[in-house]
Every structure is written in structure tokens, then in C-alpha cells.
Write an enzyme that holds these catalytic residues in place. Sequence first.
Site, PDB file in Angstrom:
ATOM      1  N   HIS A 484       0.853  -1.189   0.000  1.00 54.46           N
ATOM      2  CA  HIS A 484       0.000   0.000   0.000  1.00 54.46           C
ATOM      3  C   HIS A 484       0.889   1.239   0.000  1.00 54.46           C
ATOM      4  CE1 HIS A 484      -3.012  -2.795   2.277  1.00 54.46           C
ATOM      5  NE2 HIS A 484      -2.993  -3.025   0.975  1.00 54.46           N
ATOM      6  N   LEU A 485       1.568   1.486  -1.089  1.00 56.76           N
ATOM      7  CA  LEU A 485       2.555   2.554  -1.185  1.00 56.76           C
ATOM      8  C   LEU A 485       1.855   3.869  -1.508  1.00 56.76           C
ATOM      9  CD1 LEU A 485       5.180   0.667  -3.419  1.00 56.76           C
ATOM     10  CD2 LEU A 485       4.711   0.376  -0.973  1.00 56.76           C
TER      11      LEU A 485
END
Length: 554
Positions: A484-485
Site C-alpha cells: 500500500h505505497l
Amino acid sequence: MPRITLPVMNAEAEVFDYVIVGGGSAGSLIAARLTETEGVTVCVLEAGPADRNPFIHVPAGFIKTLFDPAITWPFQTEPSAWTRGRRIPATQGKTLGGSSSINGLVYNRGQSLDFDGWAQRGNPGWSYAEVLPYFKLSERRIGAGDERFRGREGAVAVTDPDWRHPVCEAFIAGVAGLGIPLNADYNGESQEGVGYFQRIIHGRWRVSAATAFLRPAMARHTLDVRVGTHVTAILCREGRAIGVRYARGGDRHSIVEVEARCEVILSAGTVNSAKLLQLSGIGPGDLLTGLGLPVVHELPGVGENFRDHYGVRRVARVKGVSTINDAARWPHLALEIGKWALGRPSILALSPSVVYVFCRSSPGLASPDLQFVFTPASYKQGFVAMLDDFPGMTCGVWQMRPESAGHVRICSNDPFESPVLQPNYLADPIDRRVIVDGLKLSSRFLRSAALAPYFEEEEPLGRAAAGDEELLEFAGERGSTGYHLIGTCRMGPRSDKLAVVDHELKVHGLAGLRIADASIMPTMPSANTYAATLMIAEKAADMIRGSSASRANG
């Protein structure tokens, strides 16, 4: 037949109204929305191939695609002290649909306070009440849900799992017995509780942004989607982005340029959006000059504020019943394939995380800060997507709103070289405290009275009463990315020295360039990031069309 073309060399640059860099989650949606307006021409440039790999579309195919170099960017994080000097794979999707073609299929919006916080940081129009219509616009909720919060007519089908397992039922009952409420819809009025994840699966198939938005839009003659186009630079002239340069088929010697009459829209993802800006001379001056790149437009925040969820999983052996570990092996797998082919409940149509828990690490908190994921399956430590030989179950946990932040920075002027990714996992003491509290809770969940008939022993700690230091060491040795960048081109007012875009997602001080993907998130939402990325894309498309209408009327 949908039109997907490899780029053709031209003596002169082709011109479109809009050029979108990235055919992923955000780029697919924006392209579809912009071409709803008759006569608007859009070119989408995707570095990866078309999404023809069959494992993309079968939900359980994530095991095959997540580390497939043909359709992923093989990013790795830099070593850090709190992760015991490990590099952690942080792959992202590199195909039409982007990470929505390889992700864990969970639909999770987050909490209202996340978006109210964005607005309070100087971003008008981004409060929960203002973004809720955009969440609803892309969603086709199939199942229970309050109409005030859920969309019913969008392109992204959001469904409940039809597959049930006694271990899942016992886990949910055990968590509820510890005082955490059952929640029929965590994407509704309240997130807190325990239940089954909602997924982007319809029937037997994954619903990616490409299948939901891009492919239907490709029937329009005004949309040109080009795969195998590695964008190497944003072209600027006199303070304005005018187009992009890309390498055809990944060949650095085969260069093509396309121009944008209205805007270049950067939707390349949290890593590649920051990387491309820096390669184009847009970013921190010291970094660029140190690499011999001209500073076209100095923006110190490009690549900073990099955040990710850091998850840690506890595994337990299961007794008295088979789990996915058994069902995924021959000859049992043949039965699961047959059930899937007939449209019956099957492990092939599951998301990797089946059950959720959203709760608080401390009773005094105003809202949940921990997300747990549970599945009646377990994977061998140190092996990629290889199930354990014994019947197992897994309970993972991460802090939803990490305080730790790092950076993404290019390390050369070579557009084909991966940048440096340093998320600084667990660097903030708050993050370390919360992950330890989460690991304690995950052990309580696995050892609940309701789950006791199935719980044999925990691996590898093997005991519930591990001390804080031991748990923190375990987190450092075993934790990994949530994929989940976010945050490397964060949204904020000009007074925020590290802000890259304004509340309309326009790059500060540079005309003709807008960014719309997870990189603009100022802070991490309390959720997996796909749903919020779709919302950002819907809102961006609305703002872009509004700007176009204003220009036409002016």
C-alpha cells in the site's frame, strides 16, 4: 475488437488532448471518464503488456502473478534497522489495470476521519462528505449496504464471499466474544468490527480497473491505449508540461514523443510518478544536480513522505478440519477447479484475506488504529506463495495510520534503473508500540474460546506470553509490506514546503501537469488503498472535465 497498439515511430510527435502516463488503477478510470465527452482525444501509455495473462483474471491467480516479472515492477525496499537489515519485495502491477490486476482484491475505503484530515491540512474539497459521492460513483455494491454510503450503479462490482469455512466462523465468533462487534458493512457508517471482507470479484472473475473502465472505453475511437511504452521524461517548455517521451517496447534507442494540448496526467503509481518527475528535472534540486540532471522545476517534496503498511503475520496449526493448505493440493484442487468452473463456491474465487478485524490498540483511542486479516491458510516462511504442508491459519496485523515516513529517490539518470525505496518501517516509536499491541491481540484472537477446537499450536513463537522486546524482534524479522505505497507527491497548499500538488492535483508552479494516483495522498487512509485510489481518479476526472469546460467557455 478493443484497440491495443504498440507505438509506431513518427517523424513528428502526435498530439492528443490528454496524455495519461500509466494504464493502472487511476489511469484506466480517468481515460474512460475523459473520453465520455465526445471529441476528446486521450492517449494512455502503459509500460507493461496488455492484461491477457489468464492468472490476472482468476482471483486465486494472485499467487502466480504477484512476483511475475512480466507483469510487475520488482521493487525492493532498502534495508533498515527495525527490519533487521532486510530488503523487502514491494512489487507493483505493470500491466493494464496496474496493481488492481494483481492485488489482494479487497475493497476497503477507510474512515471518515482520514479524509477530513486531508481537508484540514489545507485541501478544500477532500473532506469525507465531499469525497463520498466519488466513492459511490465507481462502485456497484452487490449485497447489503446503506444507500447513504454505498454505490449501486458503478463499474466496479463489490461482493461478499459465498465461500464459508468453519475456522472462519469460529474466528469471527471468538473475536466477537472478546468484545469487538460484528459489523455487516465496514464500508458504511462505521468501520470498527469483525466480519467477512468485501471483494472486487464478480462471479468467478477479478474486476480490475482495466476490465471495469479501460476496456469498455477502448471501443471509442478517441482513446488510444499503447502498451510496452516506458515513459522516460515529461517534456516541459516555458513553465508548462507539453508532452512526454517514451521508449517503444522498452528499447531505449527507439524513442517516441507525444504532445498534450490540454494536460499531461501522471498516474504511474507512488514509485514511478515520483521517479518520472525526478528524471524530468522536477524535484529536489540537490538530488537532481548531484546526478547531473538539469533542474527544470524545483520541488523539494517529490519523493518524500513515502509510507506503507507494515504487516506482521502469526501462523497457527489447525486440527480437526482441513484448510486451504489441503484444498489447494491435488487431487483436492481438481474438485475446487470444477466447482469454480460451475460457478459454485471455490477457493479459486477467494481473496487472500477472507476475514477482517478493525479495532483499537488501546481502549482510550477515538477510532480503530489496527487492521487484522485472517484466512484458513498459511504460507511457508521464506518462500514465495508456497503453502505450508500442514493445515494452517494466519492472522496478520498492521497499524492503519503509520507515523513512519521515508522516501523514493532515483539513484542515476537512467530511466530503466529502479529507484531507491526507503519506507523506514517502524522508525517511529508509536509504530513500534502499536505493532506490539497488535501482535498481542492477534494471539488472543487465535487463542479464543470459540477457536479452541481448531487451534493446535502457534508457529513460530509457540506461546502467547512473549514479551514486548521479543514481539518487536519478531515483527522486525517477519514483517513485510502491505503493498500500500502512498504519499510521494503529496497534496497540500503552497505553504507546505513538501507539497507537490494542490487540491486540484495540479503540480505546484508548473502548468499542464496533474498527478492522480496514490502518490498524492497526504497521509495513509485507514484501509487498503485501492478504493481510495479509485475515488481520487473519479474526483480528478471531474476536476479535469471542469477545467476543460471552463477553457471552452472562456
